[in-house]
Design an enzyme around this catalytic site. Structure first.
Site, PDB file in Angstrom:
ATOM      1  N   LYS A 137       0.831  -1.211   0.000  1.00  0.00           N
ATOM      2  CA  LYS A 137       0.000   0.000   0.000  1.00  0.00           C
ATOM      3  C   LYS A 137       0.864   1.260   0.000  1.00  0.00           C
ATOM      4  O   LYS A 137       0.650   2.176  -0.778  1.00  0.00           O
ATOM      5  CB  LYS A 137      -0.928   0.029   1.235  1.00  0.00           C
ATOM      6  CG  LYS A 137      -1.840  -1.189   1.355  1.00  0.00           C
ATOM      7  CD  LYS A 137      -2.730  -1.118   2.594  1.00  0.00           C
ATOM      8  CE  LYS A 137      -1.976  -1.110   3.924  1.00  0.00           C
ATOM      9  NZ  LYS A 137      -1.249  -2.357   4.230  1.00  0.00           N
ATOM     10  N   ARG A 197      -9.504   0.517   8.989  1.00  0.00           N
ATOM     11  CA  ARG A 197      -9.046  -0.829   9.318  1.00  0.00           C
ATOM     12  C   ARG A 197     -10.082  -1.614  10.111  1.00  0.00           C
ATOM     13  O   ARG A 197      -9.849  -2.775  10.411  1.00  0.00           O
ATOM     14  CB  ARG A 197      -7.794  -0.730  10.176  1.00  0.00           C
ATOM     15  CG  ARG A 197      -6.477  -1.024   9.445  1.00  0.00           C
ATOM     16  CD  ARG A 197      -5.383  -0.753  10.449  1.00  0.00           C
ATOM     17  NE  ARG A 197      -4.142  -1.392  10.231  1.00  0.00           N
ATOM     18  CZ  ARG A 197      -3.092  -0.870   9.622  1.00  0.00           C
ATOM     19  NH1 ARG A 197      -3.177   0.302   9.035  1.00  0.00           N
ATOM     20  NH2 ARG A 197      -1.956  -1.526   9.570  1.00  0.00           N
ATOM     21  N   ARG A 215      11.739  -5.455   4.770  1.00  0.00           N
ATOM     22  CA  ARG A 215      11.397  -4.049   4.506  1.00  0.00           C
ATOM     23  C   ARG A 215      12.312  -3.072   5.247  1.00  0.00           C
ATOM     24  O   ARG A 215      12.591  -3.236   6.420  1.00  0.00           O
ATOM     25  CB  ARG A 215       9.949  -3.812   4.921  1.00  0.00           C
ATOM     26  CG  ARG A 215       9.582  -2.337   5.078  1.00  0.00           C
ATOM     27  CD  ARG A 215       8.102  -2.121   5.021  1.00  0.00           C
ATOM     28  NE  ARG A 215       7.404  -2.581   6.199  1.00  0.00           N
ATOM     29  CZ  ARG A 215       6.080  -2.510   6.337  1.00  0.00           C
ATOM     30  NH1 ARG A 215       5.331  -2.032   5.350  1.00  0.00           N
ATOM     31  NH2 ARG A 215       5.496  -2.931   7.432  1.00  0.00           N
ATOM     32  N   ARG A 228      11.375  -0.774  10.893  1.00  0.00           N
ATOM     33  CA  ARG A 228      10.364  -0.520  11.911  1.00  0.00           C
ATOM     34  C   ARG A 228      10.457  -1.502  13.066  1.00  0.00           C
ATOM     35  O   ARG A 228      10.702  -2.683  12.867  1.00  0.00           O
ATOM     36  CB  ARG A 228       8.972  -0.595  11.278  1.00  0.00           C
ATOM     37  CG  ARG A 228       8.595   0.708  10.606  1.00  0.00           C
ATOM     38  CD  ARG A 228       7.382   0.601   9.753  1.00  0.00           C
ATOM     39  NE  ARG A 228       6.292  -0.131  10.373  1.00  0.00           N
ATOM     40  CZ  ARG A 228       5.117  -0.316   9.782  1.00  0.00           C
ATOM     41  NH1 ARG A 228       4.904   0.187   8.580  1.00  0.00           N
ATOM     42  NH2 ARG A 228       4.175  -0.981  10.384  1.00  0.00           N
ATOM     43  N   ARG A 247      -0.228  -8.570  13.811  1.00  0.00           N
ATOM     44  CA  ARG A 247      -0.795  -7.655  12.804  1.00  0.00           C
ATOM     45  C   ARG A 247      -1.627  -8.407  11.766  1.00  0.00           C
ATOM     46  O   ARG A 247      -2.675  -7.934  11.339  1.00  0.00           O
ATOM     47  CB  ARG A 247       0.321  -6.859  12.137  1.00  0.00           C
ATOM     48  CG  ARG A 247       0.813  -5.726  13.034  1.00  0.00           C
ATOM     49  CD  ARG A 247       2.231  -5.319  12.728  1.00  0.00           C
ATOM     50  NE  ARG A 247       2.385  -4.714  11.437  1.00  0.00           N
ATOM     51  CZ  ARG A 247       3.560  -4.585  10.812  1.00  0.00           C
ATOM     52  NH1 ARG A 247       4.662  -5.029  11.389  1.00  0.00           N
ATOM     53  NH2 ARG A 247       3.617  -4.010   9.644  1.00  0.00           N
TER      54      ARG A 247
HETATM   55  P1  ADP Z   1       1.544  -1.644   7.654  1.00  0.00           P
HETATM   56  O1  ADP Z   1       2.487  -0.880   6.786  1.00  0.00           O
HETATM   57  O2  ADP Z   1       2.171  -2.859   8.209  1.00  0.00           O
HETATM   58  O3  ADP Z   1       0.223  -1.850   7.004  1.00  0.00           O
HETATM   59  P2  ADP Z   1       0.887   0.735   9.201  1.00  0.00           P
HETATM   60  O4  ADP Z   1       2.083   1.588   9.062  1.00  0.00           O
HETATM   61  O5  ADP Z   1      -0.294   1.046   8.360  1.00  0.00           O
HETATM   62  O6  ADP Z   1       1.308  -0.796   8.969  1.00  0.00           O
HETATM   63  O7  ADP Z   1       0.413   0.673  10.709  1.00  0.00           O
HETATM   64  C1  ADP Z   1       1.326   0.403  11.759  1.00  0.00           C
HETATM   65  C2  ADP Z   1       0.563   0.271  13.074  1.00  0.00           C
HETATM   66  O8  ADP Z   1      -0.120   1.503  13.355  1.00  0.00           O
HETATM   67  C3  ADP Z   1      -0.534  -0.786  13.082  1.00  0.00           C
HETATM   68  O9  ADP Z   1      -0.045  -2.079  13.394  1.00  0.00           O
HETATM   69  C4  ADP Z   1      -1.480  -0.234  14.163  1.00  0.00           C
HETATM   70  O10 ADP Z   1      -0.958  -0.483  15.464  1.00  0.00           O
HETATM   71  C5  ADP Z   1      -1.395   1.263  13.923  1.00  0.00           C
HETATM   72  N1  ADP Z   1      -2.426   1.725  12.971  1.00  0.00           N
HETATM   73  C6  ADP Z   1      -2.213   2.294  11.745  1.00  0.00           C
HETATM   74  N2  ADP Z   1      -3.372   2.610  11.152  1.00  0.00           N
HETATM   75  C7  ADP Z   1      -4.358   2.220  12.002  1.00  0.00           C
HETATM   76  C8  ADP Z   1      -5.782   2.241  11.952  1.00  0.00           C
HETATM   77  N3  ADP Z   1      -6.441   2.736  10.878  1.00  0.00           N
HETATM   78  N4  ADP Z   1      -6.461   1.745  13.027  1.00  0.00           N
HETATM   79  C9  ADP Z   1      -5.830   1.256  14.105  1.00  0.00           C
HETATM   80  N5  ADP Z   1      -4.491   1.177  14.215  1.00  0.00           N
HETATM   81  C10 ADP Z   1      -3.748   1.658  13.170  1.00  0.00           C
HETATM   82  P1  ADP Z   2       2.322  -1.794   3.207  1.00  0.00           P
HETATM   83  O1  ADP Z   2       2.339  -0.302   3.173  1.00  0.00           O
HETATM   84  O2  ADP Z   2       1.091  -2.385   2.570  1.00  0.00           O
HETATM   85  O3  ADP Z   2       2.562  -2.364   4.582  1.00  0.00           O
HETATM   86  P2  ADP Z   2       4.880  -1.599   1.758  1.00  0.00           P
HETATM   87  O4  ADP Z   2       4.520  -0.709   0.607  1.00  0.00           O
HETATM   88  O5  ADP Z   2       5.657  -1.021   2.868  1.00  0.00           O
HETATM   89  O6  ADP Z   2       3.529  -2.333   2.304  1.00  0.00           O
HETATM   90  O7  ADP Z   2       5.649  -2.877   1.153  1.00  0.00           O
HETATM   91  C1  ADP Z   2       6.227  -3.859   2.007  1.00  0.00           C
HETATM   92  C2  ADP Z   2       7.587  -4.289   1.448  1.00  0.00           C
HETATM   93  O8  ADP Z   2       7.426  -5.003   0.218  1.00  0.00           O
HETATM   94  C3  ADP Z   2       8.524  -3.123   1.131  1.00  0.00           C
HETATM   95  O9  ADP Z   2       9.855  -3.525   1.473  1.00  0.00           O
HETATM   96  C4  ADP Z   2       8.376  -2.926  -0.386  1.00  0.00           C
HETATM   97  O10 ADP Z   2       9.585  -2.423  -0.959  1.00  0.00           O
HETATM   98  C5  ADP Z   2       8.084  -4.338  -0.870  1.00  0.00           C
HETATM   99  N1  ADP Z   2       7.131  -4.377  -1.984  1.00  0.00           N
HETATM  100  C6  ADP Z   2       6.057  -3.561  -2.194  1.00  0.00           C
HETATM  101  N2  ADP Z   2       5.375  -3.918  -3.300  1.00  0.00           N
HETATM  102  C7  ADP Z   2       6.023  -5.005  -3.824  1.00  0.00           C
HETATM  103  C8  ADP Z   2       5.796  -5.847  -4.978  1.00  0.00           C
HETATM  104  N3  ADP Z   2       4.749  -5.646  -5.795  1.00  0.00           N
HETATM  105  N4  ADP Z   2       6.664  -6.866  -5.180  1.00  0.00           N
HETATM  106  C9  ADP Z   2       7.702  -7.087  -4.343  1.00  0.00           C
HETATM  107  N5  ADP Z   2       7.979  -6.322  -3.253  1.00  0.00           N
HETATM  108  C10 ADP Z   2       7.146  -5.299  -2.976  1.00  0.00           C
END
Ligand code: ADP
Ligand code: ADP
Ligand code: ZN
Length: 214
Positions: free
Chosen positions: A13, A88, A127, A161, A172
């Site tokens: 995302k 979420r 990541r 992270r 998660r």
């Molecule tokens: P990821 O990249 O793994 O999807 P995020 O960066 O979106 O993770 O979120 C990291 C953490 O922040 C989540 O595990 C949660 O604890 C908190 N968080 C983020 N967005 C939300 C949301 N919309 N509702 C509740 N908790 C959230």
């Molecule tokens: P999210 O925001 O959904 O948690 P990220 O965008 O941070 O996910 O992506 C998670 C990891 O996977 C990062 O290290 C990113 O560089 C890698 N990644 C993202 N999209 C792809 C893809 N289509 N194929 C392979 N690796 C990817």
């Protein structure tokens, strides 16, 4: 245009949101980034969110909805926004509908990035991001062109992270299945859902999202 990117942690995302920001001038609204900034700044929101984020659980709906509501009052959201990591829960989705109606903002597309558990676990394990500009990288799939130097800003410091560890990742994923995955049905039933193949490479995912957005 205002859109939601929906998918489990590691679906890509953030990666796609940053590309849409560059290509279409949309503003990325990542609740994860906002909450991490609040934790770093030591604000009341940050203090309330810190421990639960470390464990991999979800921060309370009221806190997150408050953060998004305030953010939607900033003038730059008129350029169009990408909700990344929000909503979420069903309660957040309902609250978002109401916020958007109150503020006169449309919701144009909800894009589900479908992936599988093994792939997202591997993506999260590898990541890391540029400490200066936030550009995302991966140990296997996306290294900088010059080792140790950010492609986007030339920065040489990178970070991982705290919640990208095996235990928090399991929590998660569980939170995703229990709380977030029902949103796929929720937006399908509203006739808003489109799905893209999140397992494809980064450029192919971008093409599929572009095809949805038109
Ligand atoms: P990821 O990249 O793994 O999807 P995020 O960066 O979106 O993770 O979120 C990291 C953490 O922040 C989540 O595990 C949660 O604890 C908190 N968080 C983020 N967005 C939300 C949301 N919309 N509702 C509740 N908790 C959230
Ligand atoms: P999210 O925001 O959904 O948690 P990220 O965008 O941070 O996910 O992506 C998670 C990891 O996977 C990062 O290290 C990113 O560089 C890698 N990644 C993202 N999209 C792809 C893809 N289509 N194929 C392979 N690796 C990817
Ligand atoms: Zn950088």
């Amino acid at each position: 245009m205002n859109i939601i990117l929906l998918g489990p942690p590691g679906a890509g995302k953030g990666t796609q949101a940053r590309m849409l920001t560059e290509k279409r001038g949309l503003v990325q609204l990542s609740t994860g980034d906002m909450l991490r900034a609040a934790v770093a700044a030591g604000t009341p929101v940050g203090k309330a969110a810190d421990a639960v984020m470390k464990s991999g659980g979800l921060v309370g709906d009221d806190i997150v909805i408050g953060v998004i509501s305030e953010r939607l009052d900033q003038p730059d959201v008129k350029q169009g926004v990408i909700f990344d990591g929000f909503p979420r829960t069903l309660a957040q989705a309902d609250a978002l509908e109401k916020l958007l109606a109150d503020k006169g903002i449309s919701l144009d597309h909800v894009v589900e990035m479908s992936v599988d558990d093994e792939v997202v676990t591997a993506r999260i394990a590898g990541r890391y991001t540029c400490a200066k500009c936030g550009e995302g990288y991966h140990d296997e799939s996306k290294q900088p062109n010059v080792p140790g130097v950010c492609d986007k800003c030339g920065g040489t410091e990178f970070k991982r992270r705290a919640d990208d560890n095996a235990h928090a990742v399991r929590t998660r994923l569980m939170a995703y299945y229990r709380e977030t995955s029902p949103l796929i049905g929720y937006y399908y039933a509203k006739g808003r859902l489109a799905s893209v193949d999140g397992l494809a490479d980064i450029d192919e995912v971008e093409r599929q999202i572009s095809a949805v957005l038109g």
